[in-house]
Design a protein around this motif. Sequence first.
Motif, mmCIF file in Angstrom:
data_model
loop_
_atom_site.group_PDB
_atom_site.id
_atom_site.type_symbol
_atom_site.label_atom_id
_atom_site.label_comp_id
_atom_site.label_asym_id
_atom_site.label_seq_id
_atom_site.Cartn_x
_atom_site.Cartn_y
_atom_site.Cartn_z
ATOM 1 N N VAL A 1 7.337 36.236 36.338
ATOM 2 C CA VAL A 1 6.500 35.425 35.453
ATOM 3 C C VAL A 1 5.156 36.116 35.268
ATOM 4 O O VAL A 1 4.909 37.180 35.835
ATOM 5 C CB VAL A 1 6.311 33.987 36.002
ATOM 6 N N LEU A 2 4.289 35.499 34.511
ATOM 7 C CA LEU A 2 2.948 36.009 34.261
ATOM 8 C C LEU A 2 2.261 36.329 35.589
ATOM 9 O O LEU A 2 2.167 35.465 36.464
ATOM 10 C CB LEU A 2 2.150 34.961 33.479
ATOM 11 N N LEU A 3 1.801 37.568 35.749
ATOM 12 C CA LEU A 3 1.201 37.985 37.009
ATOM 13 C C LEU A 3 -0.069 37.183 37.287
ATOM 14 O O LEU A 3 -0.974 37.136 36.467
ATOM 15 C CB LEU A 3 0.879 39.480 36.975
ATOM 16 N N GLY A 4 -0.085 36.527 38.418
ATOM 17 C CA GLY A 4 -1.219 35.712 38.812
ATOM 18 C C GLY A 4 -0.985 34.223 38.637
ATOM 19 O O GLY A 4 -1.753 33.405 39.146
ATOM 20 N N GLU A 5 0.076 33.851 37.931
ATOM 21 C CA GLU A 5 0.351 32.428 37.677
ATOM 22 C C GLU A 5 0.594 31.668 38.975
ATOM 23 O O GLU A 5 -0.077 30.675 39.273
ATOM 24 C CB GLU A 5 1.561 32.303 36.753
ATOM 25 N N GLN A 6 1.550 32.138 39.764
ATOM 26 C CA GLN A 6 1.856 31.453 41.014
ATOM 27 C C GLN A 6 0.783 31.711 42.065
ATOM 28 O O GLN A 6 0.556 30.871 42.945
ATOM 29 C CB GLN A 6 3.230 31.873 41.523
ATOM 30 N N ALA A 7 0.101 32.840 41.954
ATOM 31 C CA ALA A 7 -1.006 33.122 42.877
ATOM 32 C C ALA A 7 -2.108 32.078 42.692
ATOM 33 O O ALA A 7 -2.643 31.546 43.668
ATOM 34 C CB ALA A 7 -1.536 34.533 42.630
ATOM 35 N N LEU A 8 -2.420 31.774 41.449
ATOM 36 C CA LEU A 8 -3.428 30.747 41.166
ATOM 37 C C LEU A 8 -2.973 29.385 41.672
ATOM 38 O O LEU A 8 -3.736 28.657 42.316
ATOM 39 C CB LEU A 8 -3.696 30.685 39.654
ATOM 40 N N ARG A 9 -1.724 29.051 41.415
ATOM 41 C CA ARG A 9 -1.190 27.750 41.827
ATOM 42 C C ARG A 9 -1.199 27.583 43.338
ATOM 43 O O ARG A 9 -1.619 26.542 43.858
ATOM 44 C CB ARG A 9 0.236 27.590 41.292
#
Length: 161
Positions: A71-79
């Motif tokens: 997925v978009l890099l950083g999406e799950q990191a932010l979540r």
Amino acid sequence: MNRQRLSLWWFIGTLLFALLSMLVPLPAPLEPFKPYWPALVLLYWALESEDRVGLGLAFLLGLGADLFDGVLLGEQALRLTALVFIALRFRSRLRFFPMWQQTLAVLALLLNDRILLLVVRVLSGVPVPPASWWIAPFVGAALWPFLFLLLDDLRARLRIQ
């Protein structure tokens, strides 16, 4: 193997298992029921072992989940970073809630995660998901007591701090 090393391997193993569980494909009709495993396992560790879980670990685990999931890099990191921040902020209260209140708190955290995901996806131009997309946080909250008790029991059996 000494206890400290076993404890570290158990911690890393549960996080890797959560990442791999996220990748398990489900039939299309069951896909909306798939819980967000990395969030649930990271939330368990944030509540039970504050010294091991921080915002940096949540961010790195999220980047790994982004790479695994494509997925978009950083999406799950932010979540995951937002989830751990809230969990650590209210850790002293959440730990001592009865299980039904803790489950409701987990539901609120997972719904917050979905809202954050919705904002990120809408801003990136992805169409709004169907209503069934909101089922996963409820499934995750329903699984929370069982996951918490399972991980807690295994940790106690292995005598891990």
